[in-house]
Write a protein that holds these residues in place. Structure first.
Motif, PDB file in Angstrom:
ATOM      1  N   VAL A  23      -5.793  -6.787  52.669  1.00  0.00           N
ATOM      2  CA  VAL A  23      -7.084  -7.035  53.290  1.00  0.00           C
ATOM      3  C   VAL A  23      -8.081  -7.593  52.283  1.00  0.00           C
ATOM      4  CG1 VAL A  23      -8.978  -5.994  54.588  1.00  0.00           C
ATOM      5  CG2 VAL A  23      -6.626  -5.218  54.961  1.00  0.00           C
ATOM      6  N   GLN A  24      -8.139  -6.994  51.100  1.00  0.00           N
ATOM      7  CA  GLN A  24      -9.063  -7.517  50.095  1.00  0.00           C
ATOM      8  C   GLN A  24      -8.442  -7.468  48.708  1.00  0.00           C
ATOM      9  OE1 GLN A  24     -12.454  -4.859  50.520  1.00  0.00           O
ATOM     10  NE2 GLN A  24     -11.923  -3.863  48.609  1.00  0.00           N
ATOM     11  N   PHE A  25      -8.750  -8.503  47.958  1.00  0.00           N
ATOM     12  CA  PHE A  25      -8.312  -8.625  46.572  1.00  0.00           C
ATOM     13  C   PHE A  25      -9.552  -8.915  45.747  1.00  0.00           C
ATOM     14  CE2 PHE A  25      -7.187 -11.663  43.168  1.00  0.00           C
ATOM     15  CZ  PHE A  25      -6.408 -10.831  42.381  1.00  0.00           C
ATOM     16  N   SER A  26      -9.655  -8.284  44.616  1.00  0.00           N
ATOM     17  CA  SER A  26     -10.814  -8.490  43.757  1.00  0.00           C
ATOM     18  C   SER A  26     -10.354  -8.515  42.305  1.00  0.00           C
ATOM     19  CB  SER A  26     -11.814  -7.338  43.951  1.00  0.00           C
ATOM     20  OG  SER A  26     -12.911  -7.480  43.080  1.00  0.00           O
ATOM     21  N   ILE A  27     -11.119  -9.212  41.484  1.00  0.00           N
ATOM     22  CA  ILE A  27     -10.897  -9.125  40.050  1.00  0.00           C
ATOM     23  C   ILE A  27     -12.105  -8.417  39.445  1.00  0.00           C
ATOM     24  CG2 ILE A  27      -9.372 -11.121  39.873  1.00  0.00           C
ATOM     25  CD1 ILE A  27     -11.765 -12.735  38.812  1.00  0.00           C
ATOM     26  N   SER A  28     -11.843  -7.635  38.412  1.00  0.00           N
ATOM     27  CA  SER A  28     -12.927  -6.944  37.715  1.00  0.00           C
ATOM     28  C   SER A  28     -13.171  -7.642  36.383  1.00  0.00           C
ATOM     29  CB  SER A  28     -12.575  -5.475  37.510  1.00  0.00           C
ATOM     30  OG  SER A  28     -11.363  -5.343  36.805  1.00  0.00           O
ATOM     31  N   TYR A  29     -14.417  -7.648  35.956  1.00  0.00           N
ATOM     32  CA  TYR A  29     -14.782  -8.324  34.717  1.00  0.00           C
ATOM     33  C   TYR A  29     -16.135  -7.787  34.245  1.00  0.00           C
ATOM     34  CZ  TYR A  29     -16.757 -11.069  38.557  1.00  0.00           C
ATOM     35  OH  TYR A  29     -17.363 -11.453  39.720  1.00  0.00           O
ATOM     36  N   PRO A  30     -16.333  -7.745  32.948  1.00  0.00           N
ATOM     37  CA  PRO A  30     -17.603  -7.233  32.422  1.00  0.00           C
ATOM     38  C   PRO A  30     -18.708  -8.287  32.347  1.00  0.00           C
ATOM     39  CG  PRO A  30     -16.112  -7.637  30.604  1.00  0.00           C
ATOM     40  CD  PRO A  30     -15.341  -7.922  31.882  1.00  0.00           C
ATOM     41  N   GLU A  31     -18.350  -9.553  32.393  1.00  0.00           N
ATOM     42  CA  GLU A  31     -19.335 -10.616  32.219  1.00  0.00           C
ATOM     43  C   GLU A  31     -20.281 -10.694  33.425  1.00  0.00           C
ATOM     44  OE1 GLU A  31     -15.500 -11.695  30.252  1.00  0.00           O
ATOM     45  OE2 GLU A  31     -16.006 -11.313  32.329  1.00  0.00           O
ATOM     46  N   CYS A  32     -21.437 -11.287  33.181  1.00  0.00           N
ATOM     47  CA  CYS A  32     -22.450 -11.487  34.215  1.00  0.00           C
ATOM     48  C   CYS A  32     -22.434 -12.952  34.634  1.00  0.00           C
ATOM     49  CB  CYS A  32     -23.819 -11.097  33.668  1.00  0.00           C
ATOM     50  SG  CYS A  32     -25.138 -11.306  34.862  1.00  0.00           S
TER      51      CYS A  32
END
Length: 125
Positions: free
Chosen positions: A64-73
Motif C-alpha cells: 500500500v505504501q512505500f517510503s524512504i527515510s533520510y535525515p536531510e531537509c
C-alpha cells in the motif's frame, strides 16, 4: 476494504522472507507499508524489486505504501544537500514503481538539527 499495517516488516525489503508475509496475513491484514533507509537506495536493483513484488503476489498482499527515510531537509539552504535528497527521492520513486507500491511517501524534513519531525522557525521561510 482491506486493512493494512506498517511496522511488521524489516526495513530492507531484500530481507523479506515468506514467514514475514505469513505473519502479516495471520493478523488479518491484506496490505502493508514499509520504510527503506534512504542510504540504501543506490544498492537496490530491478531484480530486488521484482523479487519483492513476486513475494507479495505469491502471498496475495498489496504494498500500500512505500517510503524512504533520510535525515536531510528537502529545502535546506545549501544546494548540495537539496540535490542529495532529490537524488534519493528520484531513485526512491523508481523503486516504488518497481515494487508496484500504491503510494510513495516522502517528507520535507526540518532545518532543526534535532530531527526531521522537529519544528524550526526557519521551516516557514
Amino acid at each position: 476494504m482491506h486493512l493494512g499495517v506498517v511496522g511488521m516488516l524489516p526495513g530492507d525489503f531484500r530481507t523479506f522472507e515468506p514467514e514475514h508475509l505469513q505473519s502479516v496475513q495471520a493478523e488479518g491484514f491484506g496490505g502493508v507499508g514499509f520504510h527503506l533507509p534512504g542510504d540504501r537506495v543506490p544498492e537496490i536493483t530491478p531484480t530486488d524489486t521484482q523479487s519483492c513484488r513476486d513475494l507479495f503476489s505469491d502471498h496475495n498482499l498489496s504494498l500500500v505504501q512505500f517510503s524512504i527515510s533520510y535525515p536531510e531537509c528537502l529545502f535546506h539552504p545549501q544546494a548540495d544537500i537539496c540535490q542529495e535528497i532529490i537524488s534519493k527521492i528520484t531513485a526512491g520513486a523508481e523503486i516504488a514503481a518497481g515494487l508496484g507500491a500504491h503510494y510513495f511517501l516522502i517528507r520535507p524534513g526540518s532545518l532543526n538539527p534535532e530531527g526531521s519531525w522537529t519544528p524550526h522557525r526557519d521551516n516557514f521561510t
